[in-house]
Design a protein around this motif. Structure first.
Motif, PDB file in Angstrom:
ATOM      1  N   VAL A  22      23.775  37.029 -18.190  1.00  0.00           N
ATOM      2  CA  VAL A  22      22.854  35.891 -18.098  1.00  0.00           C
ATOM      3  C   VAL A  22      23.582  34.655 -18.612  1.00  0.00           C
ATOM      4  O   VAL A  22      24.203  34.697 -19.676  1.00  0.00           O
ATOM      5  CB  VAL A  22      21.567  36.143 -18.911  1.00  0.00           C
ATOM      6  N   ASN A  23      23.519  33.581 -17.823  1.00  0.00           N
ATOM      7  CA  ASN A  23      24.263  32.377 -18.204  1.00  0.00           C
ATOM      8  C   ASN A  23      23.370  31.150 -18.036  1.00  0.00           C
ATOM      9  O   ASN A  23      23.428  30.447 -17.043  1.00  0.00           O
ATOM     10  CB  ASN A  23      25.527  32.250 -17.356  1.00  0.00           C
ATOM     11  N   HIS A  24      22.499  30.928 -19.015  1.00  0.00           N
ATOM     12  CA  HIS A  24      21.652  29.739 -19.036  1.00  0.00           C
ATOM     13  C   HIS A  24      22.103  28.875 -20.204  1.00  0.00           C
ATOM     14  O   HIS A  24      22.147  29.348 -21.341  1.00  0.00           O
ATOM     15  CB  HIS A  24      20.177  30.125 -19.206  1.00  0.00           C
ATOM     16  N   ARG A  25      22.430  27.602 -19.919  1.00  0.00           N
ATOM     17  CA  ARG A  25      22.960  26.732 -20.967  1.00  0.00           C
ATOM     18  C   ARG A  25      22.280  25.367 -20.918  1.00  0.00           C
ATOM     19  O   ARG A  25      21.914  24.868 -19.846  1.00  0.00           O
ATOM     20  CB  ARG A  25      24.483  26.570 -20.830  1.00  0.00           C
ATOM     21  N   VAL A  26      22.119  24.779 -22.109  1.00  0.00           N
ATOM     22  CA  VAL A  26      21.520  23.451 -22.241  1.00  0.00           C
ATOM     23  C   VAL A  26      22.414  22.631 -23.175  1.00  0.00           C
ATOM     24  O   VAL A  26      22.867  23.132 -24.215  1.00  0.00           O
ATOM     25  CB  VAL A  26      20.086  23.540 -22.804  1.00  0.00           C
ATOM     26  N   MET A  27      22.656  21.383 -22.801  1.00  0.00           N
ATOM     27  CA  MET A  27      23.478  20.490 -23.626  1.00  0.00           C
ATOM     28  C   MET A  27      22.624  19.947 -24.771  1.00  0.00           C
ATOM     29  O   MET A  27      21.653  19.213 -24.546  1.00  0.00           O
ATOM     30  CB  MET A  27      24.011  19.336 -22.774  1.00  0.00           C
ATOM     31  N   ILE A  28      22.969  20.328 -26.009  1.00  0.00           N
ATOM     32  CA  ILE A  28      22.248  19.898 -27.203  1.00  0.00           C
ATOM     33  C   ILE A  28      23.252  19.343 -28.205  1.00  0.00           C
ATOM     34  O   ILE A  28      24.203  20.039 -28.589  1.00  0.00           O
ATOM     35  CB  ILE A  28      21.461  21.064 -27.845  1.00  0.00           C
ATOM     36  N   ASP A  29      23.046  18.113 -28.598  1.00  0.00           N
ATOM     37  CA  ASP A  29      23.936  17.441 -29.563  1.00  0.00           C
ATOM     38  C   ASP A  29      25.396  17.486 -29.103  1.00  0.00           C
ATOM     39  O   ASP A  29      26.316  17.720 -29.897  1.00  0.00           O
ATOM     40  CB  ASP A  29      23.799  18.086 -30.948  1.00  0.00           C
ATOM     41  N   GLY A  30      25.616  17.324 -27.793  1.00  0.00           N
ATOM     42  CA  GLY A  30      26.966  17.257 -27.265  1.00  0.00           C
ATOM     43  C   GLY A  30      27.630  18.599 -27.050  1.00  0.00           C
ATOM     44  O   GLY A  30      28.793  18.646 -26.642  1.00  0.00           O
ATOM     45  N   LEU A  31      26.923  19.694 -27.308  1.00  0.00           N
ATOM     46  CA  LEU A  31      27.497  21.018 -27.116  1.00  0.00           C
ATOM     47  C   LEU A  31      26.614  21.843 -26.182  1.00  0.00           C
ATOM     48  O   LEU A  31      25.383  21.708 -26.195  1.00  0.00           O
ATOM     49  CB  LEU A  31      27.636  21.751 -28.454  1.00  0.00           C
ATOM     50  N   GLU A  32      27.256  22.705 -25.351  1.00  0.00           N
ATOM     51  CA  GLU A  32      26.504  23.605 -24.486  1.00  0.00           C
ATOM     52  C   GLU A  32      26.016  24.796 -25.310  1.00  0.00           C
ATOM     53  O   GLU A  32      26.815  25.495 -25.934  1.00  0.00           O
ATOM     54  CB  GLU A  32      27.369  24.099 -23.324  1.00  0.00           C
ATOM     55  N   ARG A  33      24.694  24.997 -25.321  1.00  0.00           N
ATOM     56  CA  ARG A  33      24.107  26.081 -26.099  1.00  0.00           C
ATOM     57  C   ARG A  33      23.583  27.161 -25.156  1.00  0.00           C
ATOM     58  O   ARG A  33      22.923  26.869 -24.152  1.00  0.00           O
ATOM     59  CB  ARG A  33      22.955  25.553 -26.953  1.00  0.00           C
ATOM     60  N   ALA A  34      23.885  28.431 -25.467  1.00  0.00           N
ATOM     61  CA  ALA A  34      23.474  29.561 -24.628  1.00  0.00           C
ATOM     62  C   ALA A  34      22.000  29.880 -24.844  1.00  0.00           C
ATOM     63  O   ALA A  34      21.511  29.868 -25.976  1.00  0.00           O
ATOM     64  CB  ALA A  34      24.332  30.781 -24.940  1.00  0.00           C
TER      65      ALA A  34
END
Length: 822
Positions: A22-34
């Motif tokens: 599973v590869n869902h990512r969101v950009m939070i505070d400049g970093l990609e979070r899984a």
């Protein structure tokens, strides 16, 4: 630990373990979070878009990660409000004219009383239209007015009475099920070890007291029992106390209340006697009661998890990714994309061993498709160019290129899942009765225990506590609460595996009482693969076929499929008359096709026109000026139709056939199958009148149909079953769907329904009989607390074990297959 040092194996939002592949990512505070799933990704993205990043910066990750192995922390109000986002709700909320519907998972449910409390509390919220919670999988089906009620308000209401609700997501629920099982095993294991140790010490105390045991040894045995029993009460029995406090705060009594009173009172009294070295101790009864009660709930949980995982397995049939084929500069290019990015019209490559990601039609290649997970049919079926394929099925042999026609909630897999969940929305009469009786029974137990305590306090205060404790333990209504839902859950899951998808709760009850089965002919008793056997045309045959195909192209009736190979031009101004035929314009000329009596209505003078012969089923195509062509349509019987009818007759069930076909054709089929009651050339209203007449005479009717023309009958019959090949609309109006189209499964359903009714009545009779017998024995002081614990536990185990017998279908499956083979 700072947010930069976040563990790689956890979801950044909910802190649950990340599933594989599973590869869902969101950009939070400049970093990609899984993220573990699209739901968490949607919530996280909404938090970021709303400028609420501080939520992640200020939370205590160490504490939250530690709590991940315990009970989930309640969602904060700020996060609950995020569920009101329309963007987030697109993933799990459906909207229809301002009315919203969603499926939530409720954590913390322990018994039927919890269901009653939640439903009662939510129904009183302004704007709530419908609330139904399934005791089996703890999923709530909610419908509300969006202009009067917000989803965050609903979640807050659930939280306020001590439960936790969140949107249903299969991947997250799998983790929750695994977590629940792990915690249950720990509690059960500790209670089991503690029970064995305390029982060994209790035996020494019982025999030692009668044989002059030394005082210091007796004190040592008491204190050792106290030390061993304490973690059993504080940890293993914790769910009972938590649920009881929650129910008392909500001013509603469940079976956890008398259970908690019994365990808590016995433990406190025994602890007092140990500390002050005087009086009876009941540590053995406490440990035994806790262990057996947890063991009964563990078995019930296992049955519930099997059902929950069966539903999740359907959701998880779809792959996470797909191979999209696109043409660039005349060259095909393969691109790996997420299933959520597939659009209608895309061409998808499915290699052997891969799952088909959405509904579509094969545009290149041929292969075998394994549809066993959806239909129960274990043999793969051949598919070629132009054939339809269903999302979630497995490509077995060769590569296929598929043109996508349906995605998301419009796929057949989604429709099956919705139908499956609909079965848990309402409860059969026997389940509602059992829930109501169990609620009153708890009150009766507490009142009875109070009266027994007062009587014995007056007669012999030294025995009052022990006897009252026995009454509380022996009358615990666990068996009564488990009697019905466990049996219904097991039977429904068993039939789904065989190929009958039950979508209404009353089906099992109705099948057990069925006196009459009514079958449609075309597509039900017959294959429904109609072919044009003969043509008598006044114009060129090919031209006549093209006109007929243009009219039939928009119909879902099996007859329409016989003309589909000849479709070349569209028709306009179409009007479909159910059970009669179709009228429309082709090339500016008006035509009718259907029953001769219907089509001839377009002619000014039709008195001299007769069908070519009476021994075939004829369709007439005519214009307003003249007869264009006669088409003779034929069909073949299903392989197991005769077996099904014979078995229904053996069970003293009357069989009827309702069909719009000609009398000659209908009688020929009926004679071959041994059906005596035949109504031919029947319109939908004629069929409905016939069904109503049967039902008014006291018959318990089951209707089995296929096609759009059976909709009124399916909707108006006490119990209706749609064939798996039926239209989506017919399936929606039916109470059950025969997904593998094998009529022999109906015999399994009738037999299992009768067996289920017997098992439920056995369970209820046993639960009541046990309590009515044990209560006076305990009240007179003839049942010690330890014996009461054993009796209550054995009663619950018998009920669960009796219900689990319904899961065996191998015997009847083999017998049916052998009969059909011979």
């Amino acid at each position: 630990m700072t947010s930069l040092e976040f563990p790689n194996h956890l979801c950044y939002h909910c802190l649950l373990n990340l599933p594989k592949l599973v590869n869902h990512r969101v950009m939070i505070d400049g970093l990609e979070r899984a993220m573990c799933c699209p739901g968490c990704a949607g919530v996280a993205q909404t938090i970021v878009d709303s400028g609420l990043n501080n939520y992640y910066q200020h939370r205590d990750i160490d504490s939250a990660t530690l709590n991940n192995n315990r009970d989930r922390a309640p969602l904060i109000p700020q996060e609950l409000s995020l569920y009101d986002s329309e963007k987030l709700q697109q993933q799990f909320v459906t909207t229809d004219n301002g009315v919203k519907s969603a499926t939530l998972v409720i954590e913390g449910i322990t018994c039927a009383a919890c269901i009653w409390l939640l439903e009662h509390h939510l129904r009183h919220q302004s704007g709530m239209l419908k609330v139904s919670i399934n005791m089996t999988n703890h999923r709530a089906q909610l419908t509300w007015q969006s202009d009067q009620l917000e989803l965050s308000t609903i979640l807050t209401c659930i939280h306020d009475i001590g439960y936790l609700g969140h949107p249903y997501r299969p991947d997250v629920e799998e983790q929750l099920l695994a977590k629940e099982q792990k915690i249950a095993m720990r509690r059960l294991g500790l209670a089991g070890v503690g029970m064995m140790q305390v029982l060994a010490l209790a035996v020494s105390l019982y025999f030692g007291t009668d044989n002059g045991m030394q005082y210091d040894i007796e004190i040592w045995l008491r204190w050792t029992s106290f030390i061993i029993c304490t973690p059993v009460v504080l940890y293993s029995a914790q769910p009972f106390f938590t649920a009881a406090l929650r129910d008392i705060k909500a001013r509603h009594l469940s079976m956890d209340v008398p259970v908690s009173i019994a365990i808590g009172a016995a433990y406190l009294a025994s602890s007092w006697a140990t500390i002050y070295s005087g009086g009876e101790i009941y540590f053995d009864s406490v440990a035994m009661f806790t262990f057996f009660l947890l063991f009964g709930r563990y078995l019930e949980m296992q049955a519930r998890h099997r059902t929950g995982r069966a539903g999740n397995a359907l959701q998880n049939l779809l792959p996470q990714a797909a191979i999209k084929i696109s043409n660039e500069d005349g060259h095909q290019r393969e691109q790996l994309i997420s299933v959520t990015d597939i659009c209608i019209g895309d061409t998808i490559l499915v290699k052997p061993g891969q799952s088909i990601p959405a509904d579509g039609v094969i545009c290149q290649g041929f292969s075998s498709i394994d549809e066993s997970a959806l239909t129960g049919e274990f043999l793969p079926s051949q598919r070629k160019i132009g054939d339809q394929v269903i999302g979630g099925t497995l490509n077995v042999e060769n590569p296929l290129q598929i043109s996508i026609e349906k995605i998301g909630a419009n796929t057949q897999l989604s429709a099956i899942i919705r139908l499956l969940e609909r079965a848990g929305e309402d409860k059969p009469k026997v389940a509602r009765l059992a829930d109501k009786v169990a609620s009153y029974f708890v009150v009766s137990v507490l009142v009875c225990a109070t009266l027994v305590a007062l009587c014995w306090w007056y007669l012999d205060p030294s025995q009052a506590f022990a006897i009252t404790l026995s009454v509380l333990v022996v009358t615990c209504p666990c068996a009564l609460s488990l009697a019905t839902p466990t049996a219904l859950t097991t039977a429904t899951g068993t039939l789904r595996q065989r190929g009958l998808l039950i979508t209404r709760s009353h089906v099992l009850e109705s099948l057990a009482e069925a006196s009459d089965f009514v079958f449609d002919k075309t597509g039900t008793l017959t294959q429904g693969n109609l072919v044009i056997e003969q043509i008598e045309a006044e114009i060129d045959q090919q031209q006549a076929l093209q006109i007929a195909a243009a009219l039939e192209n928009h119909s879902e009736h099996p007859i329409a499929r016989a003309f589909s190979p000849y479709y070349q031009q569209p028709a306009s101004d179409l009007e479909i008359t159910l059970g009669q035929g179709i009228q429309g314009s082709v090339g500016g000329t008006g035509y009718r096709i259907g029953k001769p009596s219907f089509s001839l209505g377009l002619l000014t003078d039709s008195s001299h026109i007769v069908a070519p012969s009476n021994d075939q089923h004829w369709l007439l195509l005519c214009s307003s000026d003249a007869v264009i062509a006669w088409f003779a349509i034929s069909d073949t019987l299903r392989a197991d139709s005769q077996f099904c009818i014979e078995q229904l007759h053996r069970r003293n069930i009357k069989v009827h056939m309702l069909t719009g076909d000609s009398i000659s054709n209908a009688r020929l089929i009926a004679e071959n199958l041994g059906i005596e009651q035949v109504i031919a050339e029947a319109s939908p209203s004629d069929k409905m009148d016939y069904i109503k007449k049967l039902q008014n005479s006291g018959a318990k009717v089951v209707m089995v149909g296929d096609g759009i023309n059976d909709l009124p009958v399916l909707a108006g019959t006490q119990t209706s079953i749609a064939m798996g090949s039926a239209s989506d609309l017919a399936k929606t109006h039916a109470d059950a769907v025969l997904t593998n189209t094998q009529l022999s499964v109906l015999i399994d359903a009738v037999d299992l329904a009768k067996k289920t009714r017997t098992v439920i009545m056995q369970n209820i009779y046993w639960a009541f009989s046990y309590n009515m017998l044990a209560l006076p024995l305990a009240a007179f002081g003839w049942v010690p607390p330890y014996a009461a614990a054993i009796g209550m536990s054995v009663s619950s185990l018998l009920v669960v074990g009796n219900a689990l017998r319904l899961s065996s279908t191998a015997k009847m499956r083999n017998s049916h297959q052998s009969v059909q083979t011979n």
